[in-house]
Design an enzyme around this catalytic site. Structure first.
Site, PDB file in Angstrom:
ATOM      1  N   LYS A   1      80.848  29.636  43.219  1.00  0.00           N
ATOM      2  CA  LYS A   1      80.723  28.819  42.010  1.00  0.00           C
ATOM      3  C   LYS A   1      82.060  28.318  41.491  1.00  0.00           C
ATOM      4  O   LYS A   1      82.176  27.169  41.052  1.00  0.00           O
ATOM      5  CB  LYS A   1      79.989  29.611  40.927  1.00  0.00           C
ATOM      6  CG  LYS A   1      78.541  29.908  41.280  1.00  0.00           C
ATOM      7  CD  LYS A   1      77.835  30.691  40.193  1.00  0.00           C
ATOM      8  CE  LYS A   1      76.409  31.028  40.598  1.00  0.00           C
ATOM      9  NZ  LYS A   1      75.680  31.752  39.544  1.00  0.00           N
TER      10      LYS A   1
ATOM     11  N   GLY B   1      83.083  35.779  35.644  1.00  0.00           N
ATOM     12  CA  GLY B   1      83.110  34.800  36.730  1.00  0.00           C
ATOM     13  C   GLY B   1      82.428  33.509  36.309  1.00  0.00           C
ATOM     14  O   GLY B   1      82.234  33.245  35.117  1.00  0.00           O
TER      15      GLY B   1
END
Length: 269
Positions: free
Chosen positions: A77, A140
């Site tokens: 991502k 994250g």
């Protein structure tokens, strides 16, 4: 109509890109949604891509004219954001994207829907985020997106924990500038006195049984959320059930995102 019956020269491709990929449910869910919505000649397939090959794969997809878009899953991502042509404000703010689409000129555009999808999944359950005390583990791509989306719902307090302290501090500082009216602080791995506790790390995925945080000091009505999809019932959720705490699994977040993702990937130029 079966998948095989639509594999012709007219086929338009969607994908999900991750490492590993065997655990993903998105192709089943997206293809079912395509059939349910009578969207013909479109199929989603999984692509197992290691981090070292991600740039080459994304560059190659720019030249695949019947490729429309892809879901980006762990661990890509954040890295994907560096390899695409442009991205939404949400993706740029959170430092990652979980969905991309290709335009007619071969350019890739990314967005981050994890936060919106997670909040939507709670709202579907009529969970009130506004005025609540929320604990989040993980900073994250998904964790940052969820932090931004939760902050947008105006909780009374948002506590952010990460094993790498500097990352938690950076996210807290960023959010505090955007939401000065909310108390946003760095937490520890032992939350207490919160209404909602969220795992946005990869701990508990697959064969991993590590707990992302302790639930021993949480009240009996604390909602324990886990964004991990495989297994659907992680070690964190099993432990919460043993203590009779309410739970919210990763499948719920994915369910809420399916229409958002499909609309994004198939949106015309």
């Amino acid at each position: 109509m079966t998948e095989l019956s639509i594999v012709s020269g007219k086929l338009q491709l969607l994908s999900i890109i991750g490492d590993p990929i065997v655990q993903v449910n998105a192709p089943l869910m997206i293809n079912a949604a395509l059939q349910r919505e009578n969207i013909s000649d479109v199929l989603m397939v999984p692509l197992h891509v290691a981090p070292a090959g991600l740039r080459n794969v994304l560059d190659g997809l720019k030249s695949v004219q019947n490729f429309h878009g892809a879901i980006i899953t762990m661990p890509h991502k954040q890295q994907t954001l560096s390899f695409i042509d442009s991205a939404s404000e949400s993706a740029l703010a959170t430092g990652g994207c979980n969905v991309i689409r290709r335009d007619s000129k071969g350019r890739l555009y990314g967005d981050m829907l994890d936060g919106e999808g997670f909040v939507l999944s709670l709202l579907h359950r009529r969970v009130n985020i506004k005025g609540s005390r929320v604990y989040l583990a993980g900073t994250g791509g998904a964790g940052s997106a969820i932090a931004h989306a939760v902050a947008g719902q105006k909780p009374a307090e948002l506590i952010i924990y990460n094993r790498t302290l500097e990352k938690a501090v950076a996210l807290v500082n960023n959010l505090s500038v955007l939401h000065p009216e909310i108390r946003i602080i760095v937490g520890t791995g032992i939350p207490e006195q919160v209404d909602i506790a969220i795992n946005a790390t990869c701990l508990g995925m697959g064969e991993n049984t590590d707990l992302p945080f302790s639930i021993e000091n949480l009240a009996a009505d604390t909602l324990i959320c886990d964004i991990v999809i495989f297994p659907e019932k992680t070690s964190l959720l099993r432990r919460a059930e043993q203590k009779k705490l309410p739970t919210h699994n990763g499948r719920s977040m994915l369910d809420a995102q399916i229409k958002l993702m499909l609309d994004f990937m198939l949106r015309p130029d």
